[in-house]
Design a protein around this motif. Structure first.
Motif, PDB file in Angstrom:
ATOM      1  N   ALA A  20      28.677  47.279  21.312  1.00 31.08           N
ATOM      2  CA  ALA A  20      29.342  46.400  22.285  1.00 31.08           C
ATOM      3  C   ALA A  20      30.114  47.218  23.310  1.00 31.08           C
ATOM      4  O   ALA A  20      30.119  46.881  24.502  1.00 31.08           O
ATOM      5  CB  ALA A  20      30.274  45.427  21.560  1.00 31.08           C
ATOM      6  N   PHE A  21      30.765  48.290  22.880  1.00 30.09           N
ATOM      7  CA  PHE A  21      31.515  49.146  23.798  1.00 30.09           C
ATOM      8  C   PHE A  21      30.594  49.723  24.869  1.00 30.09           C
ATOM      9  O   PHE A  21      30.870  49.611  26.062  1.00 30.09           O
ATOM     10  CB  PHE A  21      32.199  50.273  23.025  1.00 30.09           C
ATOM     11  N   TYR A  22      29.486  50.348  24.462  1.00 32.23           N
ATOM     12  CA  TYR A  22      28.591  50.980  25.435  1.00 32.23           C
ATOM     13  C   TYR A  22      27.876  49.948  26.309  1.00 32.23           C
ATOM     14  O   TYR A  22      27.658  50.179  27.489  1.00 32.23           O
ATOM     15  CB  TYR A  22      27.583  51.895  24.725  1.00 32.23           C
ATOM     16  N   ARG A  23      27.550  48.794  25.732  1.00 35.08           N
ATOM     17  CA  ARG A  23      26.864  47.751  26.491  1.00 35.08           C
ATOM     18  C   ARG A  23      27.817  46.993  27.397  1.00 35.08           C
ATOM     19  O   ARG A  23      27.569  46.856  28.601  1.00 35.08           O
ATOM     20  CB  ARG A  23      26.185  46.777  25.515  1.00 35.08           C
ATOM     21  N   ASP A  24      28.922  46.499  26.843  1.00 31.28           N
ATOM     22  CA  ASP A  24      29.789  45.572  27.566  1.00 31.28           C
ATOM     23  C   ASP A  24      30.898  46.248  28.361  1.00 31.28           C
ATOM     24  O   ASP A  24      31.232  45.804  29.454  1.00 31.28           O
ATOM     25  CB  ASP A  24      30.405  44.568  26.591  1.00 31.28           C
ATOM     26  N   ARG A  25      31.479  47.297  27.833  1.00 29.01           N
ATOM     27  CA  ARG A  25      32.597  47.949  28.536  1.00 29.01           C
ATOM     28  C   ARG A  25      32.126  49.025  29.499  1.00 29.01           C
ATOM     29  O   ARG A  25      32.613  49.115  30.611  1.00 29.01           O
ATOM     30  CB  ARG A  25      33.583  48.513  27.539  1.00 29.01           C
ATOM     31  N   LEU A  26      31.188  49.862  29.053  1.00 19.18           N
ATOM     32  CA  LEU A  26      30.666  50.892  29.958  1.00 19.18           C
ATOM     33  C   LEU A  26      29.538  50.366  30.823  1.00 19.18           C
ATOM     34  O   LEU A  26      29.226  50.935  31.857  1.00 19.18           O
ATOM     35  CB  LEU A  26      30.183  52.110  29.172  1.00 19.18           C
ATOM     36  N   GLY A  27      28.901  49.277  30.395  1.00 24.33           N
ATOM     37  CA  GLY A  27      27.844  48.663  31.185  1.00 24.33           C
ATOM     38  C   GLY A  27      26.543  49.434  31.201  1.00 24.33           C
ATOM     39  O   GLY A  27      25.768  49.318  32.159  1.00 24.33           O
ATOM     40  N   LEU A  28      26.272  50.219  30.140  1.00 19.71           N
ATOM     41  CA  LEU A  28      25.015  50.972  30.105  1.00 19.71           C
ATOM     42  C   LEU A  28      23.834  50.023  29.922  1.00 19.71           C
ATOM     43  O   LEU A  28      23.904  49.057  29.151  1.00 19.71           O
ATOM     44  CB  LEU A  28      25.027  51.990  28.969  1.00 19.71           C
ATOM     45  N   ALA A  29      22.753  50.304  30.608  1.00 19.29           N
ATOM     46  CA  ALA A  29      21.536  49.501  30.489  1.00 19.29           C
ATOM     47  C   ALA A  29      20.838  49.825  29.171  1.00 19.29           C
ATOM     48  O   ALA A  29      20.807  50.978  28.739  1.00 19.29           O
ATOM     49  CB  ALA A  29      20.600  49.786  31.655  1.00 19.29           C
ATOM     50  N   ILE A  30      20.274  48.815  28.558  1.00 26.41           N
ATOM     51  CA  ILE A  30      19.555  49.000  27.292  1.00 26.41           C
ATOM     52  C   ILE A  30      18.142  49.476  27.592  1.00 26.41           C
ATOM     53  O   ILE A  30      17.402  48.840  28.352  1.00 26.41           O
ATOM     54  CB  ILE A  30      19.541  47.686  26.490  1.00 26.41           C
ATOM     55  N   ALA A  31      17.784  50.595  26.994  1.00 27.20           N
ATOM     56  CA  ALA A  31      16.422  51.117  27.111  1.00 27.20           C
ATOM     57  C   ALA A  31      15.508  50.396  26.136  1.00 27.20           C
ATOM     58  O   ALA A  31      14.376  50.050  26.475  1.00 27.20           O
ATOM     59  CB  ALA A  31      16.405  52.622  26.838  1.00 27.20           C
ATOM     60  N   ARG A  32      16.007  50.169  24.909  1.00 28.71           N
ATOM     61  CA  ARG A  32      15.249  49.406  23.923  1.00 28.71           C
ATOM     62  C   ARG A  32      16.167  49.033  22.777  1.00 28.71           C
ATOM     63  O   ARG A  32      17.154  49.704  22.506  1.00 28.71           O
ATOM     64  CB  ARG A  32      14.024  50.145  23.416  1.00 28.71           C
ATOM     65  N   GLU A  33      15.819  47.945  22.123  1.00 28.21           N
ATOM     66  CA  GLU A  33      16.495  47.525  20.902  1.00 28.21           C
ATOM     67  C   GLU A  33      15.450  47.438  19.816  1.00 28.21           C
ATOM     68  O   GLU A  33      14.284  47.135  20.081  1.00 28.21           O
ATOM     69  CB  GLU A  33      17.157  46.161  21.101  1.00 28.21           C
ATOM     70  N   TYR A  34      15.848  47.725  18.610  1.00 30.46           N
ATOM     71  CA  TYR A  34      14.959  47.619  17.462  1.00 30.46           C
ATOM     72  C   TYR A  34      15.789  47.132  16.290  1.00 30.46           C
ATOM     73  O   TYR A  34      17.019  47.220  16.334  1.00 30.46           O
ATOM     74  CB  TYR A  34      14.290  48.970  17.154  1.00 30.46           C
ATOM     75  N   PRO A  35      15.156  46.602  15.253  1.00 30.66           N
ATOM     76  CA  PRO A  35      15.957  46.154  14.107  1.00 30.66           C
ATOM     77  C   PRO A  35      16.762  47.336  13.566  1.00 30.66           C
ATOM     78  O   PRO A  35      16.197  48.307  13.085  1.00 30.66           O
ATOM     79  CB  PRO A  35      14.915  45.682  13.102  1.00 30.66           C
ATOM     80  N   GLY A  36      18.071  47.267  13.718  1.00 35.12           N
ATOM     81  CA  GLY A  36      18.915  48.337  13.214  1.00 35.12           C
ATOM     82  C   GLY A  36      19.382  49.324  14.254  1.00 35.12           C
ATOM     83  O   GLY A  36      19.906  50.374  13.913  1.00 35.12           O
ATOM     84  N   GLY A  37      19.235  49.025  15.539  1.00 36.49           N
ATOM     85  CA  GLY A  37      19.741  49.984  16.512  1.00 36.49           C
ATOM     86  C   GLY A  37      19.494  49.601  17.951  1.00 36.49           C
ATOM     87  O   GLY A  37      18.706  48.712  18.261  1.00 36.49           O
ATOM     88  N   THR A  38      20.190  50.319  18.829  1.00 36.03           N
ATOM     89  CA  THR A  38      20.079  50.116  20.268  1.00 36.03           C
ATOM     90  C   THR A  38      20.057  51.474  20.949  1.00 36.03           C
ATOM     91  O   THR A  38      20.807  52.366  20.568  1.00 36.03           O
ATOM     92  CB  THR A  38      21.280  49.306  20.805  1.00 36.03           C
ATOM     93  N   VAL A  39      19.188  51.609  21.940  1.00 32.42           N
ATOM     94  CA  VAL A  39      19.087  52.835  22.731  1.00 32.42           C
ATOM     95  C   VAL A  39      19.476  52.477  24.156  1.00 32.42           C
ATOM     96  O   VAL A  39      18.956  51.518  24.730  1.00 32.42           O
ATOM     97  CB  VAL A  39      17.652  53.412  22.697  1.00 32.42           C
TER      98      VAL A  39
END
Length: 127
Positions: A20-39
């Motif tokens: 949530a910090f990297y996605r919502d606060r820093l606003g980094l774009a998601i390269a991919r999500e998989y069961p158990g992780g986010t890149v």
């Protein structure tokens, strides 16, 4: 050893909050999500938060480098011959990647990965 791509894995006691910090606060774009992780995209690099590698509150897992190669078995032989400590030999993981683990002089884990030709990371999944 020829590196095709790499990323830094951030091992966390609370991967949900860290994601949530990297996605919502820093606003980094998601390269991919998989069961158990986010890149996440991070400039010309990638940052991965692998929830399946979460640590307990009393364990600090440290930094991990994820290094993609063409042939993990050949790389294991090459690294072994060069005196690099092999922590875990090549094996196909449940998520379909062929992985091995080595370590550097500081004990940092190096996850060396081969992406099989039939893996979703190798296919165009756009509609």
């Amino acid at each position: 050893m020829e590196i095709l791509s790499s990323r830094t894995l951030l091992i966390s006691r609370d991967p949900v909050a860290l994601t949530a910090f990297y996605r919502d606060r820093l606003g980094l774009a998601i390269a991919r999500e998989y069961p158990g992780g986010t890149v996440f995209h991070a400039g010309t690099s990638l940052i991965e938060i692998p929830a399946h590698m979460a640590t307990s509150s009393d364990v600090d897992a440290g930094d991990v480098l994820w290094l993609q190669v063409r042939d993990v078995a050949a790389t294991a032989e090459e690294l072994g011959a060069a005196g690099v400590p092999i922590v875990a030999g090549p094996e196909t993981k449940p998520w379909g990647l062929i992985e091995m683990t080595a370590s550097d002089p500081d004990g940092r884990r190096l996850i060396v990965v081969e992406i099989p030709a039939d893996h979703p990371l190798r296919r165009d999944v756009r509609e």
